[in-house]
Design an enzyme around this catalytic site. Structure first.
Site, PDB file in Angstrom:
ATOM      1  N   ASP A   1      -2.046 -12.903   2.866  1.00  0.00           N
ATOM      2  CA  ASP A   1      -0.965 -12.824   3.865  1.00  0.00           C
ATOM      3  C   ASP A   1      -0.321 -14.190   4.060  1.00  0.00           C
ATOM      4  O   ASP A   1       0.900 -14.312   4.077  1.00  0.00           O
ATOM      5  CB  ASP A   1      -1.522 -12.392   5.229  1.00  0.00           C
ATOM      6  CG  ASP A   1      -2.239 -11.053   5.155  1.00  0.00           C
ATOM      7  OD1 ASP A   1      -1.873 -10.258   4.266  1.00  0.00           O
ATOM      8  OD2 ASP A   1      -3.151 -10.824   5.967  1.00  0.00           O
TER       9      ASP A   1
ATOM     10  N   HIS B   1      -8.638  -6.714  11.317  1.00  0.00           N
ATOM     11  CA  HIS B   1      -7.554  -7.388  10.596  1.00  0.00           C
ATOM     12  C   HIS B   1      -6.462  -6.362  10.231  1.00  0.00           C
ATOM     13  O   HIS B   1      -5.278  -6.560  10.525  1.00  0.00           O
ATOM     14  CB  HIS B   1      -8.133  -8.038   9.334  1.00  0.00           C
ATOM     15  CG  HIS B   1      -7.148  -8.796   8.516  1.00  0.00           C
ATOM     16  ND1 HIS B   1      -7.131 -10.171   8.457  1.00  0.00           N
ATOM     17  CD2 HIS B   1      -6.117  -8.388   7.735  1.00  0.00           C
ATOM     18  CE1 HIS B   1      -6.169 -10.565   7.667  1.00  0.00           C
ATOM     19  NE2 HIS B   1      -5.526  -9.487   7.204  1.00  0.00           N
ATOM     20  N   GLU B   2      -6.885  -5.264   9.648  1.00  0.00           N
ATOM     21  CA  GLU B   2      -5.896  -4.247   9.239  1.00  0.00           C
ATOM     22  C   GLU B   2      -5.234  -3.614  10.458  1.00  0.00           C
ATOM     23  O   GLU B   2      -4.037  -3.330  10.443  1.00  0.00           O
ATOM     24  CB  GLU B   2      -6.545  -3.174   8.359  1.00  0.00           C
ATOM     25  CG  GLU B   2      -7.066  -3.665   7.010  1.00  0.00           C
ATOM     26  CD  GLU B   2      -6.040  -4.455   6.216  1.00  0.00           C
ATOM     27  OE1 GLU B   2      -4.840  -4.184   6.332  1.00  0.00           O
ATOM     28  OE2 GLU B   2      -6.449  -5.381   5.487  1.00  0.00           O
TER      29      GLU B   2
ATOM     30  N   GLY C   1      14.040   0.240 -18.399  1.00  0.00           N
ATOM     31  CA  GLY C   1      14.475   1.116 -19.486  1.00  0.00           C
ATOM     32  C   GLY C   1      15.404   0.472 -20.495  1.00  0.00           C
ATOM     33  O   GLY C   1      16.147   1.174 -21.182  1.00  0.00           O
TER      34      GLY C   1
HETATM   35  P1  ADP Z   1      12.284  -2.707 -20.287  1.00  0.00           P
HETATM   36  O1  ADP Z   1      12.592  -2.862 -21.741  1.00  0.00           O
HETATM   37  O2  ADP Z   1      13.486  -2.608 -19.429  1.00  0.00           O
HETATM   38  O3  ADP Z   1      11.307  -3.681 -19.731  1.00  0.00           O
HETATM   39  P2  ADP Z   1      11.213  -0.233 -21.182  1.00  0.00           P
HETATM   40  O4  ADP Z   1      12.441   0.325 -21.767  1.00  0.00           O
HETATM   41  O5  ADP Z   1      10.209  -0.794 -22.106  1.00  0.00           O
HETATM   42  O6  ADP Z   1      11.563  -1.303 -20.089  1.00  0.00           O
HETATM   43  O7  ADP Z   1      10.558   0.881 -20.267  1.00  0.00           O
HETATM   44  C1  ADP Z   1       9.184   1.159 -20.281  1.00  0.00           C
HETATM   45  C2  ADP Z   1       8.925   2.622 -20.077  1.00  0.00           C
HETATM   46  O8  ADP Z   1       9.362   3.040 -18.796  1.00  0.00           O
HETATM   47  C3  ADP Z   1       9.695   3.482 -21.036  1.00  0.00           C
HETATM   48  O9  ADP Z   1       9.002   3.646 -22.222  1.00  0.00           O
HETATM   49  C4  ADP Z   1       9.822   4.788 -20.270  1.00  0.00           C
HETATM   50  O10 ADP Z   1       8.661   5.561 -20.448  1.00  0.00           O
HETATM   51  C5  ADP Z   1       9.876   4.345 -18.827  1.00  0.00           C
HETATM   52  N1  ADP Z   1      11.263   4.323 -18.338  1.00  0.00           N
HETATM   53  C6  ADP Z   1      11.941   3.229 -17.906  1.00  0.00           C
HETATM   54  N2  ADP Z   1      13.178   3.583 -17.492  1.00  0.00           N
HETATM   55  C7  ADP Z   1      13.304   4.892 -17.684  1.00  0.00           C
HETATM   56  C8  ADP Z   1      14.358   5.837 -17.455  1.00  0.00           C
HETATM   57  N3  ADP Z   1      15.526   5.471 -16.955  1.00  0.00           N
HETATM   58  N4  ADP Z   1      14.125   7.119 -17.778  1.00  0.00           N
HETATM   59  C9  ADP Z   1      12.951   7.518 -18.282  1.00  0.00           C
HETATM   60  N5  ADP Z   1      11.924   6.687 -18.526  1.00  0.00           N
HETATM   61  C10 ADP Z   1      12.075   5.383 -18.216  1.00  0.00           C
END
Ligand code: ADP
Length: 645
Positions: free
Chosen positions: A535, A460-461, A242
């Site tokens: 694995d 295997h699984e 985010g």
């Molecule tokens: P980063 O820049 O950290 O790689 P992004 O900000 O691009 O990640 O996040 C990608 C998507 O993930 C956002 O557009 C949102 O939809 C979702 N997301 C990530 N973190 C949150 C959060 N804390 N709350 C709500 N949505 C989130």
């Protein structure tokens, strides 16, 4: 991580459609070329004999113009042009042909003059023909010279235009704006659709980010006490946590102009462009202060400038970074510009960038915990049509280690799955399917697998399942499946617990569980297959990490050859001696073989359960926890702890 913020201040020009384009020049050039060609084609080439017999001796010639000492252009008297022998050349492209009418290759000037003299011996002085000498640029030759140059020029322009477009339209899209910043500007009047309400969890980060907004809006509160307002703030965290979202929320809430661009937009093929874009960006931001600059993926330019780089790497990137450092130093603390940057590789950033006075404030965004995942699910479920049976708590607990982006993806996938089934609301099963799909890839039921192969896969699984059930430190097993999904032919699904540290015994138990598949194959079929590639890759990596990085091997002791800067390896190769390398290899080998023996011993002990589970898998394809408990017994951790070997 595209930034699709709306552009706030796109200039509107009344003559938007008018662009003095190179195509007009090309058009004019072509017309000119054709006219030259037309006049040349109307001048007919003749031989000396023909000229002497039909024209010169007949007194038809008005004048001769010798061009560049090579060609004689012959003009016929206008009154003689009506003669039938001149029919061919008497009409020009635009009315009557005013000449030159004929062209004659003269060889050398002297011989031409002599020959003329000889023919005109008997002519009266008035009848003698006037000869003029001219030096003229040969347009055709010149044009043929110019053509490749022109083509190069055209190619250059087209290339520049293309590159301009890579800079995402905006200001960089024309050749003249090439060195200008490509940042998108969200002006304070345009309300960004994203606010802090859309960012779930991340409480501490939100508090810090809100403080930045306060710095800009009420600087006096801080400066009154003599405090310096920070210039640079770095958002650090794994992908999908985010960072970009947070920056977009800042844009939505700050109500100051917000410049946003990605680090890679500075980096172009041409030297000096990046640095010039940095200069321009800061200039614009200062003009609009108080304002915020957001640089996403700053590692594209902020990578550490190691010594090795001076031999091989991108000088242009270094220039850009130097310019960025200079700009950060250059503006005073209270100019009202704050630079936000995001990266998931803070470890590889140049130390100079993180020095006090530059990006000295770091906000860490981590993978969400269970409570935060619940909140993130909540945010992304808001626009969805949900059925009552959806339990967010269960979903959150079944998605450990997932980032916000993964959760957003699951919600969207669930909606798509429900829509495909023509449901009115999205149900819990849709979310579960979406989760499996996000983790393991698409189910491929149509993949053709022979019964014999299926038997191997089932055992295997089952081997993984039995091993992970009885080794106490392995995460709880949720289900086992032999439906091909993504690249894998079968899978055991675990519910990882959230740990910050991993103990040595957990490491070893995990390795044993991973080896369970291969051990089961050997035990049941007396032969092993290629099915354990994935694995074995994981096992080998984990074992090397244990021995060489985490200092978990007794023989080697508490030593770590991990290099967080990544510089040593590039400079010196491996940071240990040949002997140490051999010891590491030996310890890794011993660790894996003893773990394998341990797993085989366990599976031998529980062979009956293993076979039962494999048969059930062959029948049902997916086996859930209840059935696992029926065959393997309840997973009693206390009992396991006492009886684990
Ligand atoms: P980063 O820049 O950290 O790689 P992004 O900000 O691009 O990640 O996040 C990608 C998507 O993930 C956002 O557009 C949102 O939809 C979702 N997301 C990530 N973190 C949150 C959060 N804390 N709350 C709500 N949505 C989130």
């Amino acid at each position: 991580m595209k930034n699709n913020m709306s552009e706030g201040n796109k200039p509107k020009t009344p003559f938007k459609g008018y662009k003095p384009s190179w195509s007009y020049f090309l058009f004019l050039f072509l017309i000119f070329f054709l006219i030259s060609l037309a006049s040349i084609f109307k001048t007919k080439e003749i031989s000396w004999l023909e000229f002497e017999r039909n024209m010169l001796s007949q007194h038809d010639v008005e004048k001769i113009v010798v061009i560049n000492k090579e060609i004689a252009e012959i003009y016929i008297k206008s009154e003689r042009l009506s003669d039938t022998k001149y029919k061919e050349i008497s009409e020009g492209l635009f009315g009557s042909n005013t000449g030159p009418h004929y062209a004659l290759n003269i060889g050398s000037i002297e011989s031409f003059e002599n020959k003329l003299e000889l023919v005109q011996q008997d002519f009266s002085p008035e009848e003698k023909i006037e000869i003029r000498y001219l030096n003229r640029t040969n347009w055709i030759t010149t044009l043929f010279w110019l053509l490749p140059v022109g083509l190069l020029f055209l190619f250059w322009i087209v290339m520049f235009r293309g590159i301009g477009k890579v800079g995402k339209g905006g200001m960089g899209s024309s050749i003249f704006n090439f060195g200008k910043s490509t940042a998108k500007l969200i002006s304070k009047d345009v309300k960004s659709s994203i606010t802090f309400n859309d960012v779930a969890g991340l409480k501490e980060a939100k508090v810090e980010v809100k403080e930045i907004i306060d710095f800009l809006n009420n600087p006096e509160t801080y400066t009154k006490l003599g405090a310096k307002i920070p210039k640079g703030v770095m958002l650090v965290g794994p992908p999908g946590t985010g960072k970009t979202l947070m920056a977009r929320a800042v844009a939505g809430e700050a109500k100051v102009p917000f410049f946003s661009l990605s680090g890679s937009e500075f980096v172009e093929m041409f030297v000096g462009v990046g640095a010039s874009r940095v200069r321009d960006l800061f200039k614009q931001a200062k003009e609009k202060a108080p304002s915020i600059i957001f640089i996403d993926e700053i590692d594209a330019i902020g990578r550490s400038r190691s010594k090795v780089n001076s031999f091989q790497a991108n000088d242009e990137r270094e220039n850009t970074l130097n310019q960025l450092l200079a700009e950060l130093d250059g503006f005073g603390t209270n100019t009202g510009v704050i630079v936000l940057a995001a990266t998931n590789r803070a470890d590889i950033l140049d130390k100079a960038l993180l020095r006090p006075g530059r990006f000295d404030r770091h906000i860490y965004l981590e993978l969400p915990n269970k409570q935060e995942r619940e909140e993130i699910f909540g945010v992304h479920m808001r626009p969805l049509k949900m059925s009552d049976d959806v339990d967010v708590k269960i979903l959150a607990s079944l998605s450990p280690g997932f980032s916000g982006a993964d959760i957003a993806n699951i919600c969207n996938e669930a909606a798509l799955i429900a829509a495909r089934k023509k449901k009115k609301n999205i149900e819990q099963v849709d979310f579960m399917q979406a989760r499996d799909r996000v983790v393991g890839g698409l189910e491929r039921k149509s993949k053709i697998i022979s019964p014999k192969e299926k038997k191997i896969i089932a055992h295997h699984e089952a081997g993984h399942a039995v091993a992970s059930w009885y080794f106490k430190n392995v995460d709880p097993l949720v289900k086992v499946s032999i439906i091909p999904r993504g690249k894998s032919l079968g899978a055991a699904w675990y519910l990882p617990e959230e740990h910050q540290i991993i103990t040595k015994s957990k490491f070893i138990d995990q390795i044993c569980a991973l080896l369970g598949g291969r051990a089961a194959e050997e035990l049941i079929f007396n032969e092993v297959s290629t099915g354990a590639l994935d694995d074995l890759e994981k096992v080998t990596k984990q074992a090397y990490n244990m021995v060489a990085y985490y200092g978990l091997d007794e023989e080697i002791g508490p030593m770590s050859f991990y290099d967080s800067t990544g510089e040593n390896e590039r400079l010196f190769g491996k940071p240990y001696s040949e002997n140490m390398a051999k010891l590491i290899d030996k310890e890794v080998h011993d660790l894996i073989t003893t773990s394998y023996q341990r797993t085989k011993k366990l599976l031998l002990k529980h062979r009956v359960e293993l076979e039962k589970l494999a048969q059930l898998l062959l029948k049902k394809e997916v086996v859930y926890k209840d059935d696992l408990e029926k065959i393997l017994g309840k997973r009693n951790l206390e009992f396991l702890m006492e009886n684990n070997d």
